[in-house]
Design a protein around this motif. Structure first.
Motif, PDB file in Angstrom:
ATOM      1  N   TYR A 161      -5.423  19.749 -34.995  1.00 41.98           N
ATOM      2  CA  TYR A 161      -6.328  18.688 -34.549  1.00 41.98           C
ATOM      3  C   TYR A 161      -5.620  17.698 -33.634  1.00 41.98           C
ATOM      4  CZ  TYR A 161     -10.020  20.370 -37.572  1.00 41.98           C
ATOM      5  OH  TYR A 161     -10.992  21.140 -38.147  1.00 41.98           O
ATOM      6  N   LYS A 162      -4.348  17.416 -33.889  1.00 41.06           N
ATOM      7  CA  LYS A 162      -3.602  16.534 -33.002  1.00 41.06           C
ATOM      8  C   LYS A 162      -3.401  17.188 -31.639  1.00 41.06           C
ATOM      9  CE  LYS A 162      -1.230  13.592 -36.281  1.00 41.06           C
ATOM     10  NZ  LYS A 162       0.063  13.032 -36.703  1.00 41.06           N
ATOM     11  N   LEU A 196      -9.259  14.251 -38.780  1.00 39.76           N
ATOM     12  CA  LEU A 196      -7.949  13.684 -39.112  1.00 39.76           C
ATOM     13  C   LEU A 196      -8.084  12.437 -39.967  1.00 39.76           C
ATOM     14  CD1 LEU A 196      -6.042  14.062 -35.737  1.00 39.76           C
ATOM     15  CD2 LEU A 196      -5.385  15.061 -37.915  1.00 39.76           C
ATOM     16  N   ASN A 197      -8.999  11.566 -39.615  1.00 39.21           N
ATOM     17  CA  ASN A 197      -9.144  10.295 -40.328  1.00 39.21           C
ATOM     18  C   ASN A 197      -9.805  10.441 -41.688  1.00 39.21           C
ATOM     19  OD1 ASN A 197      -8.013   8.965 -38.172  1.00 39.21           O
ATOM     20  ND2 ASN A 197      -9.956   8.365 -37.300  1.00 39.21           N
ATOM     21  N   ASN A 198     -10.835  11.293 -41.786  1.00 39.75           N
ATOM     22  CA  ASN A 198     -11.673  11.314 -42.976  1.00 39.75           C
ATOM     23  C   ASN A 198     -11.449  12.490 -43.925  1.00 39.75           C
ATOM     24  OD1 ASN A 198     -13.017   8.938 -42.137  1.00 39.75           O
ATOM     25  ND2 ASN A 198     -14.206  10.169 -40.716  1.00 39.75           N
ATOM     26  N   GLU A 199     -10.878  13.568 -43.439  1.00 42.59           N
ATOM     27  CA  GLU A 199     -10.737  14.746 -44.292  1.00 42.59           C
ATOM     28  C   GLU A 199      -9.288  15.137 -44.556  1.00 42.59           C
ATOM     29  OE1 GLU A 199     -13.237  17.958 -42.971  1.00 42.59           O
ATOM     30  OE2 GLU A 199     -14.762  16.534 -42.326  1.00 42.59           O
ATOM     31  N   LEU A 200      -8.420  14.864 -43.611  1.00 41.65           N
ATOM     32  CA  LEU A 200      -7.024  15.273 -43.782  1.00 41.65           C
ATOM     33  C   LEU A 200      -6.134  14.134 -44.247  1.00 41.65           C
ATOM     34  CD1 LEU A 200      -6.582  17.685 -40.771  1.00 41.65           C
ATOM     35  CD2 LEU A 200      -6.863  18.254 -43.166  1.00 41.65           C
ATOM     36  N   GLY A 201      -6.664  12.950 -44.354  1.00 44.17           N
ATOM     37  CA  GLY A 201      -5.905  11.839 -44.919  1.00 44.17           C
ATOM     38  C   GLY A 201      -4.849  11.249 -44.021  1.00 44.17           C
ATOM     39  N   GLY A 202      -5.048  11.275 -42.711  1.00 43.41           N
ATOM     40  CA  GLY A 202      -4.070  10.669 -41.805  1.00 43.41           C
ATOM     41  C   GLY A 202      -2.731  11.352 -41.910  1.00 43.41           C
ATOM     42  N   ASN A 203      -1.670  10.614 -42.227  1.00 40.03           N
ATOM     43  CA  ASN A 203      -0.326  11.184 -42.355  1.00 40.03           C
ATOM     44  C   ASN A 203       0.021  11.563 -43.785  1.00 40.03           C
ATOM     45  OD1 ASN A 203       0.559  11.308 -39.724  1.00 40.03           O
ATOM     46  ND2 ASN A 203       1.286   9.201 -39.736  1.00 40.03           N
ATOM     47  N   PRO A 251      -0.863  14.123 -45.706  1.00 37.07           N
ATOM     48  CA  PRO A 251      -0.436  15.515 -45.922  1.00 37.07           C
ATOM     49  C   PRO A 251       1.014  15.749 -45.534  1.00 37.07           C
ATOM     50  CG  PRO A 251      -2.557  15.468 -44.849  1.00 37.07           C
ATOM     51  CD  PRO A 251      -2.044  14.054 -44.878  1.00 37.07           C
ATOM     52  N   ARG A 252       1.453  15.118 -44.457  1.00 39.33           N
ATOM     53  CA  ARG A 252       2.834  15.295 -44.027  1.00 39.33           C
ATOM     54  C   ARG A 252       3.782  14.745 -45.085  1.00 39.33           C
ATOM     55  NH1 ARG A 252       4.803  14.470 -38.075  1.00 39.33           N
ATOM     56  NH2 ARG A 252       2.791  15.432 -37.929  1.00 39.33           N
ATOM     57  N   GLN A 253       3.476  13.569 -45.638  1.00 38.68           N
ATOM     58  CA  GLN A 253       4.319  12.987 -46.680  1.00 38.68           C
ATOM     59  C   GLN A 253       4.313  13.859 -47.927  1.00 38.68           C
ATOM     60  OE1 GLN A 253       6.342  10.340 -46.258  1.00 38.68           O
ATOM     61  NE2 GLN A 253       7.164  10.942 -48.231  1.00 38.68           N
ATOM     62  N   ASP A 254       3.146  14.407 -48.281  1.00 37.58           N
ATOM     63  CA  ASP A 254       3.063  15.317 -49.426  1.00 37.58           C
ATOM     64  C   ASP A 254       3.974  16.514 -49.225  1.00 37.58           C
ATOM     65  OD1 ASP A 254       1.156  13.644 -50.484  1.00 37.58           O
ATOM     66  OD2 ASP A 254      -0.543  14.967 -50.024  1.00 37.58           O
ATOM     67  N   LEU A 255       3.977  17.064 -48.020  1.00 37.77           N
ATOM     68  CA  LEU A 255       4.795  18.236 -47.725  1.00 37.77           C
ATOM     69  C   LEU A 255       6.283  17.898 -47.849  1.00 37.77           C
ATOM     70  CD1 LEU A 255       4.905  21.173 -46.815  1.00 37.77           C
ATOM     71  CD2 LEU A 255       4.866  20.356 -44.468  1.00 37.77           C
ATOM     72  N   TYR A 256       6.707  16.756 -47.307  1.00 41.22           N
ATOM     73  CA  TYR A 256       8.103  16.361 -47.424  1.00 41.22           C
ATOM     74  C   TYR A 256       8.496  16.170 -48.881  1.00 41.22           C
ATOM     75  CZ  TYR A 256       8.159  15.560 -42.377  1.00 41.22           C
ATOM     76  OH  TYR A 256       8.091  15.702 -41.020  1.00 41.22           O
ATOM     77  N   ASP A 257       7.598  15.584 -49.675  1.00 44.72           N
ATOM     78  CA  ASP A 257       7.888  15.372 -51.098  1.00 44.72           C
ATOM     79  C   ASP A 257       8.065  16.701 -51.824  1.00 44.72           C
ATOM     80  OD1 ASP A 257       7.722  12.662 -50.675  1.00 44.72           O
ATOM     81  OD2 ASP A 257       5.692  12.477 -51.508  1.00 44.72           O
ATOM     82  N   VAL A 258       7.192  17.668 -51.544  1.00 43.56           N
ATOM     83  CA  VAL A 258       7.270  18.981 -52.197  1.00 43.56           C
ATOM     84  C   VAL A 258       8.545  19.696 -51.786  1.00 43.56           C
ATOM     85  CG1 VAL A 258       6.226  21.282 -52.261  1.00 43.56           C
ATOM     86  CG2 VAL A 258       4.800  19.262 -52.527  1.00 43.56           C
ATOM     87  N   ARG A 259       8.861  19.686 -50.512  1.00 40.39           N
ATOM     88  CA  ARG A 259      10.068  20.363 -50.048  1.00 40.39           C
ATOM     89  C   ARG A 259      11.320  19.726 -50.621  1.00 40.39           C
ATOM     90  NH1 ARG A 259       8.563  21.566 -43.735  1.00 40.39           N
ATOM     91  NH2 ARG A 259       7.264  23.377 -44.149  1.00 40.39           N
ATOM     92  N   GLY A 260      11.311  18.410 -50.778  1.00 43.57           N
ATOM     93  CA  GLY A 260      12.467  17.706 -51.325  1.00 43.57           C
ATOM     94  C   GLY A 260      12.728  18.070 -52.771  1.00 43.57           C
ATOM     95  N   ARG A 261      11.681  18.298 -53.548  1.00 39.44           N
ATOM     96  CA  ARG A 261      11.848  18.640 -54.963  1.00 39.44           C
ATOM     97  C   ARG A 261      12.384  20.050 -55.144  1.00 39.44           C
ATOM     98  NH1 ARG A 261       6.640  16.026 -55.706  1.00 39.44           N
ATOM     99  NH2 ARG A 261       5.706  18.061 -55.540  1.00 39.44           N
ATOM    100  N   ASN A 262      12.161  20.931 -54.181  1.00 41.02           N
ATOM    101  CA  ASN A 262      12.541  22.335 -54.325  1.00 41.02           C
ATOM    102  C   ASN A 262      13.928  22.646 -53.769  1.00 41.02           C
ATOM    103  OD1 ASN A 262      10.112  22.911 -55.541  1.00 41.02           O
ATOM    104  ND2 ASN A 262       9.111  23.416 -53.619  1.00 41.02           N
ATOM    105  N   LYS A 263      14.640  21.636 -53.311  1.00 40.89           N
ATOM    106  CA  LYS A 263      15.964  21.890 -52.741  1.00 40.89           C
ATOM    107  C   LYS A 263      16.996  22.072 -53.841  1.00 40.89           C
ATOM    108  CE  LYS A 263      15.218  19.542 -48.408  1.00 40.89           C
ATOM    109  NZ  LYS A 263      15.643  18.443 -47.534  1.00 40.89           N
ATOM    110  N   GLU A 264      17.905  22.997 -53.601  1.00 42.10           N
ATOM    111  CA  GLU A 264      18.987  23.238 -54.548  1.00 42.10           C
ATOM    112  C   GLU A 264      20.085  22.202 -54.327  1.00 42.10           C
ATOM    113  OE1 GLU A 264      20.412  27.239 -54.896  1.00 42.10           O
ATOM    114  OE2 GLU A 264      18.491  28.016 -54.205  1.00 42.10           O
ATOM    115  N   PRO A 265      20.452  21.466 -55.371  1.00 38.28           N
ATOM    116  CA  PRO A 265      21.447  20.392 -55.220  1.00 38.28           C
ATOM    117  C   PRO A 265      22.774  20.861 -54.619  1.00 38.28           C
ATOM    118  CG  PRO A 265      20.419  20.287 -57.377  1.00 38.28           C
ATOM    119  CD  PRO A 265      19.936  21.557 -56.726  1.00 38.28           C
TER     120      PRO A 265
END
Length: 102
Positions: free
Chosen positions: A24-25, A45-52, A54-68
């Motif tokens: 969409y961007k 983008l504004n009403n269904e995808l939640g602005g930014n 989803p991007r923050q959600d993705l970074y949070d998920v990827r951060g939790r799955n990293k091997e220390p």
């Protein structure tokens, strides 16, 4: 997954939502896209995808799955890499110090 004007369906998957947001961007920045299509893209983008969000959600998920151990290895490598600026070396050293020790 489908995205249509009649029945927009947005997957709960963070990665799918980020990919949809990218599309969409791209529509918004394409000079060959009609005004109506750009308005629709902005609305989705504004009403269904939640602005930014989803991007923050993705970074949070990827951060939790990293091997220390791999993260620590990357931080150690950054400290000895001649292409990394002093600020980056300092930052990587600080992050390494903050990591929980096993």
């Amino acid at each position: 997954m489908s995205y249509s004007r009649e029945n927009p369906e947005v997957s709960a998957s963070g990665e799918d939502r980020v990919n949809a947001m990218r599309g969409y961007k791209a529509t918004l920045s394409n000079p060959n896209t009609s005004k109506e299509a750009k308005e629709h893209a902005q609305d989705v983008l504004n009403n269904e995808l939640g602005g930014n969000k989803p991007r923050q959600d993705l970074y949070d998920v990827r951060g939790r799955n990293k091997e220390p151990n791999r993260v620590a290895g990357g931080l150690k490598a950054a400290q000895t890499n001649p292409r990394v600026k002093e600020q980056g070396k300092k930052s990587s050293a600080e992050k390494l110090d903050q990591m929980p020790q096993e």
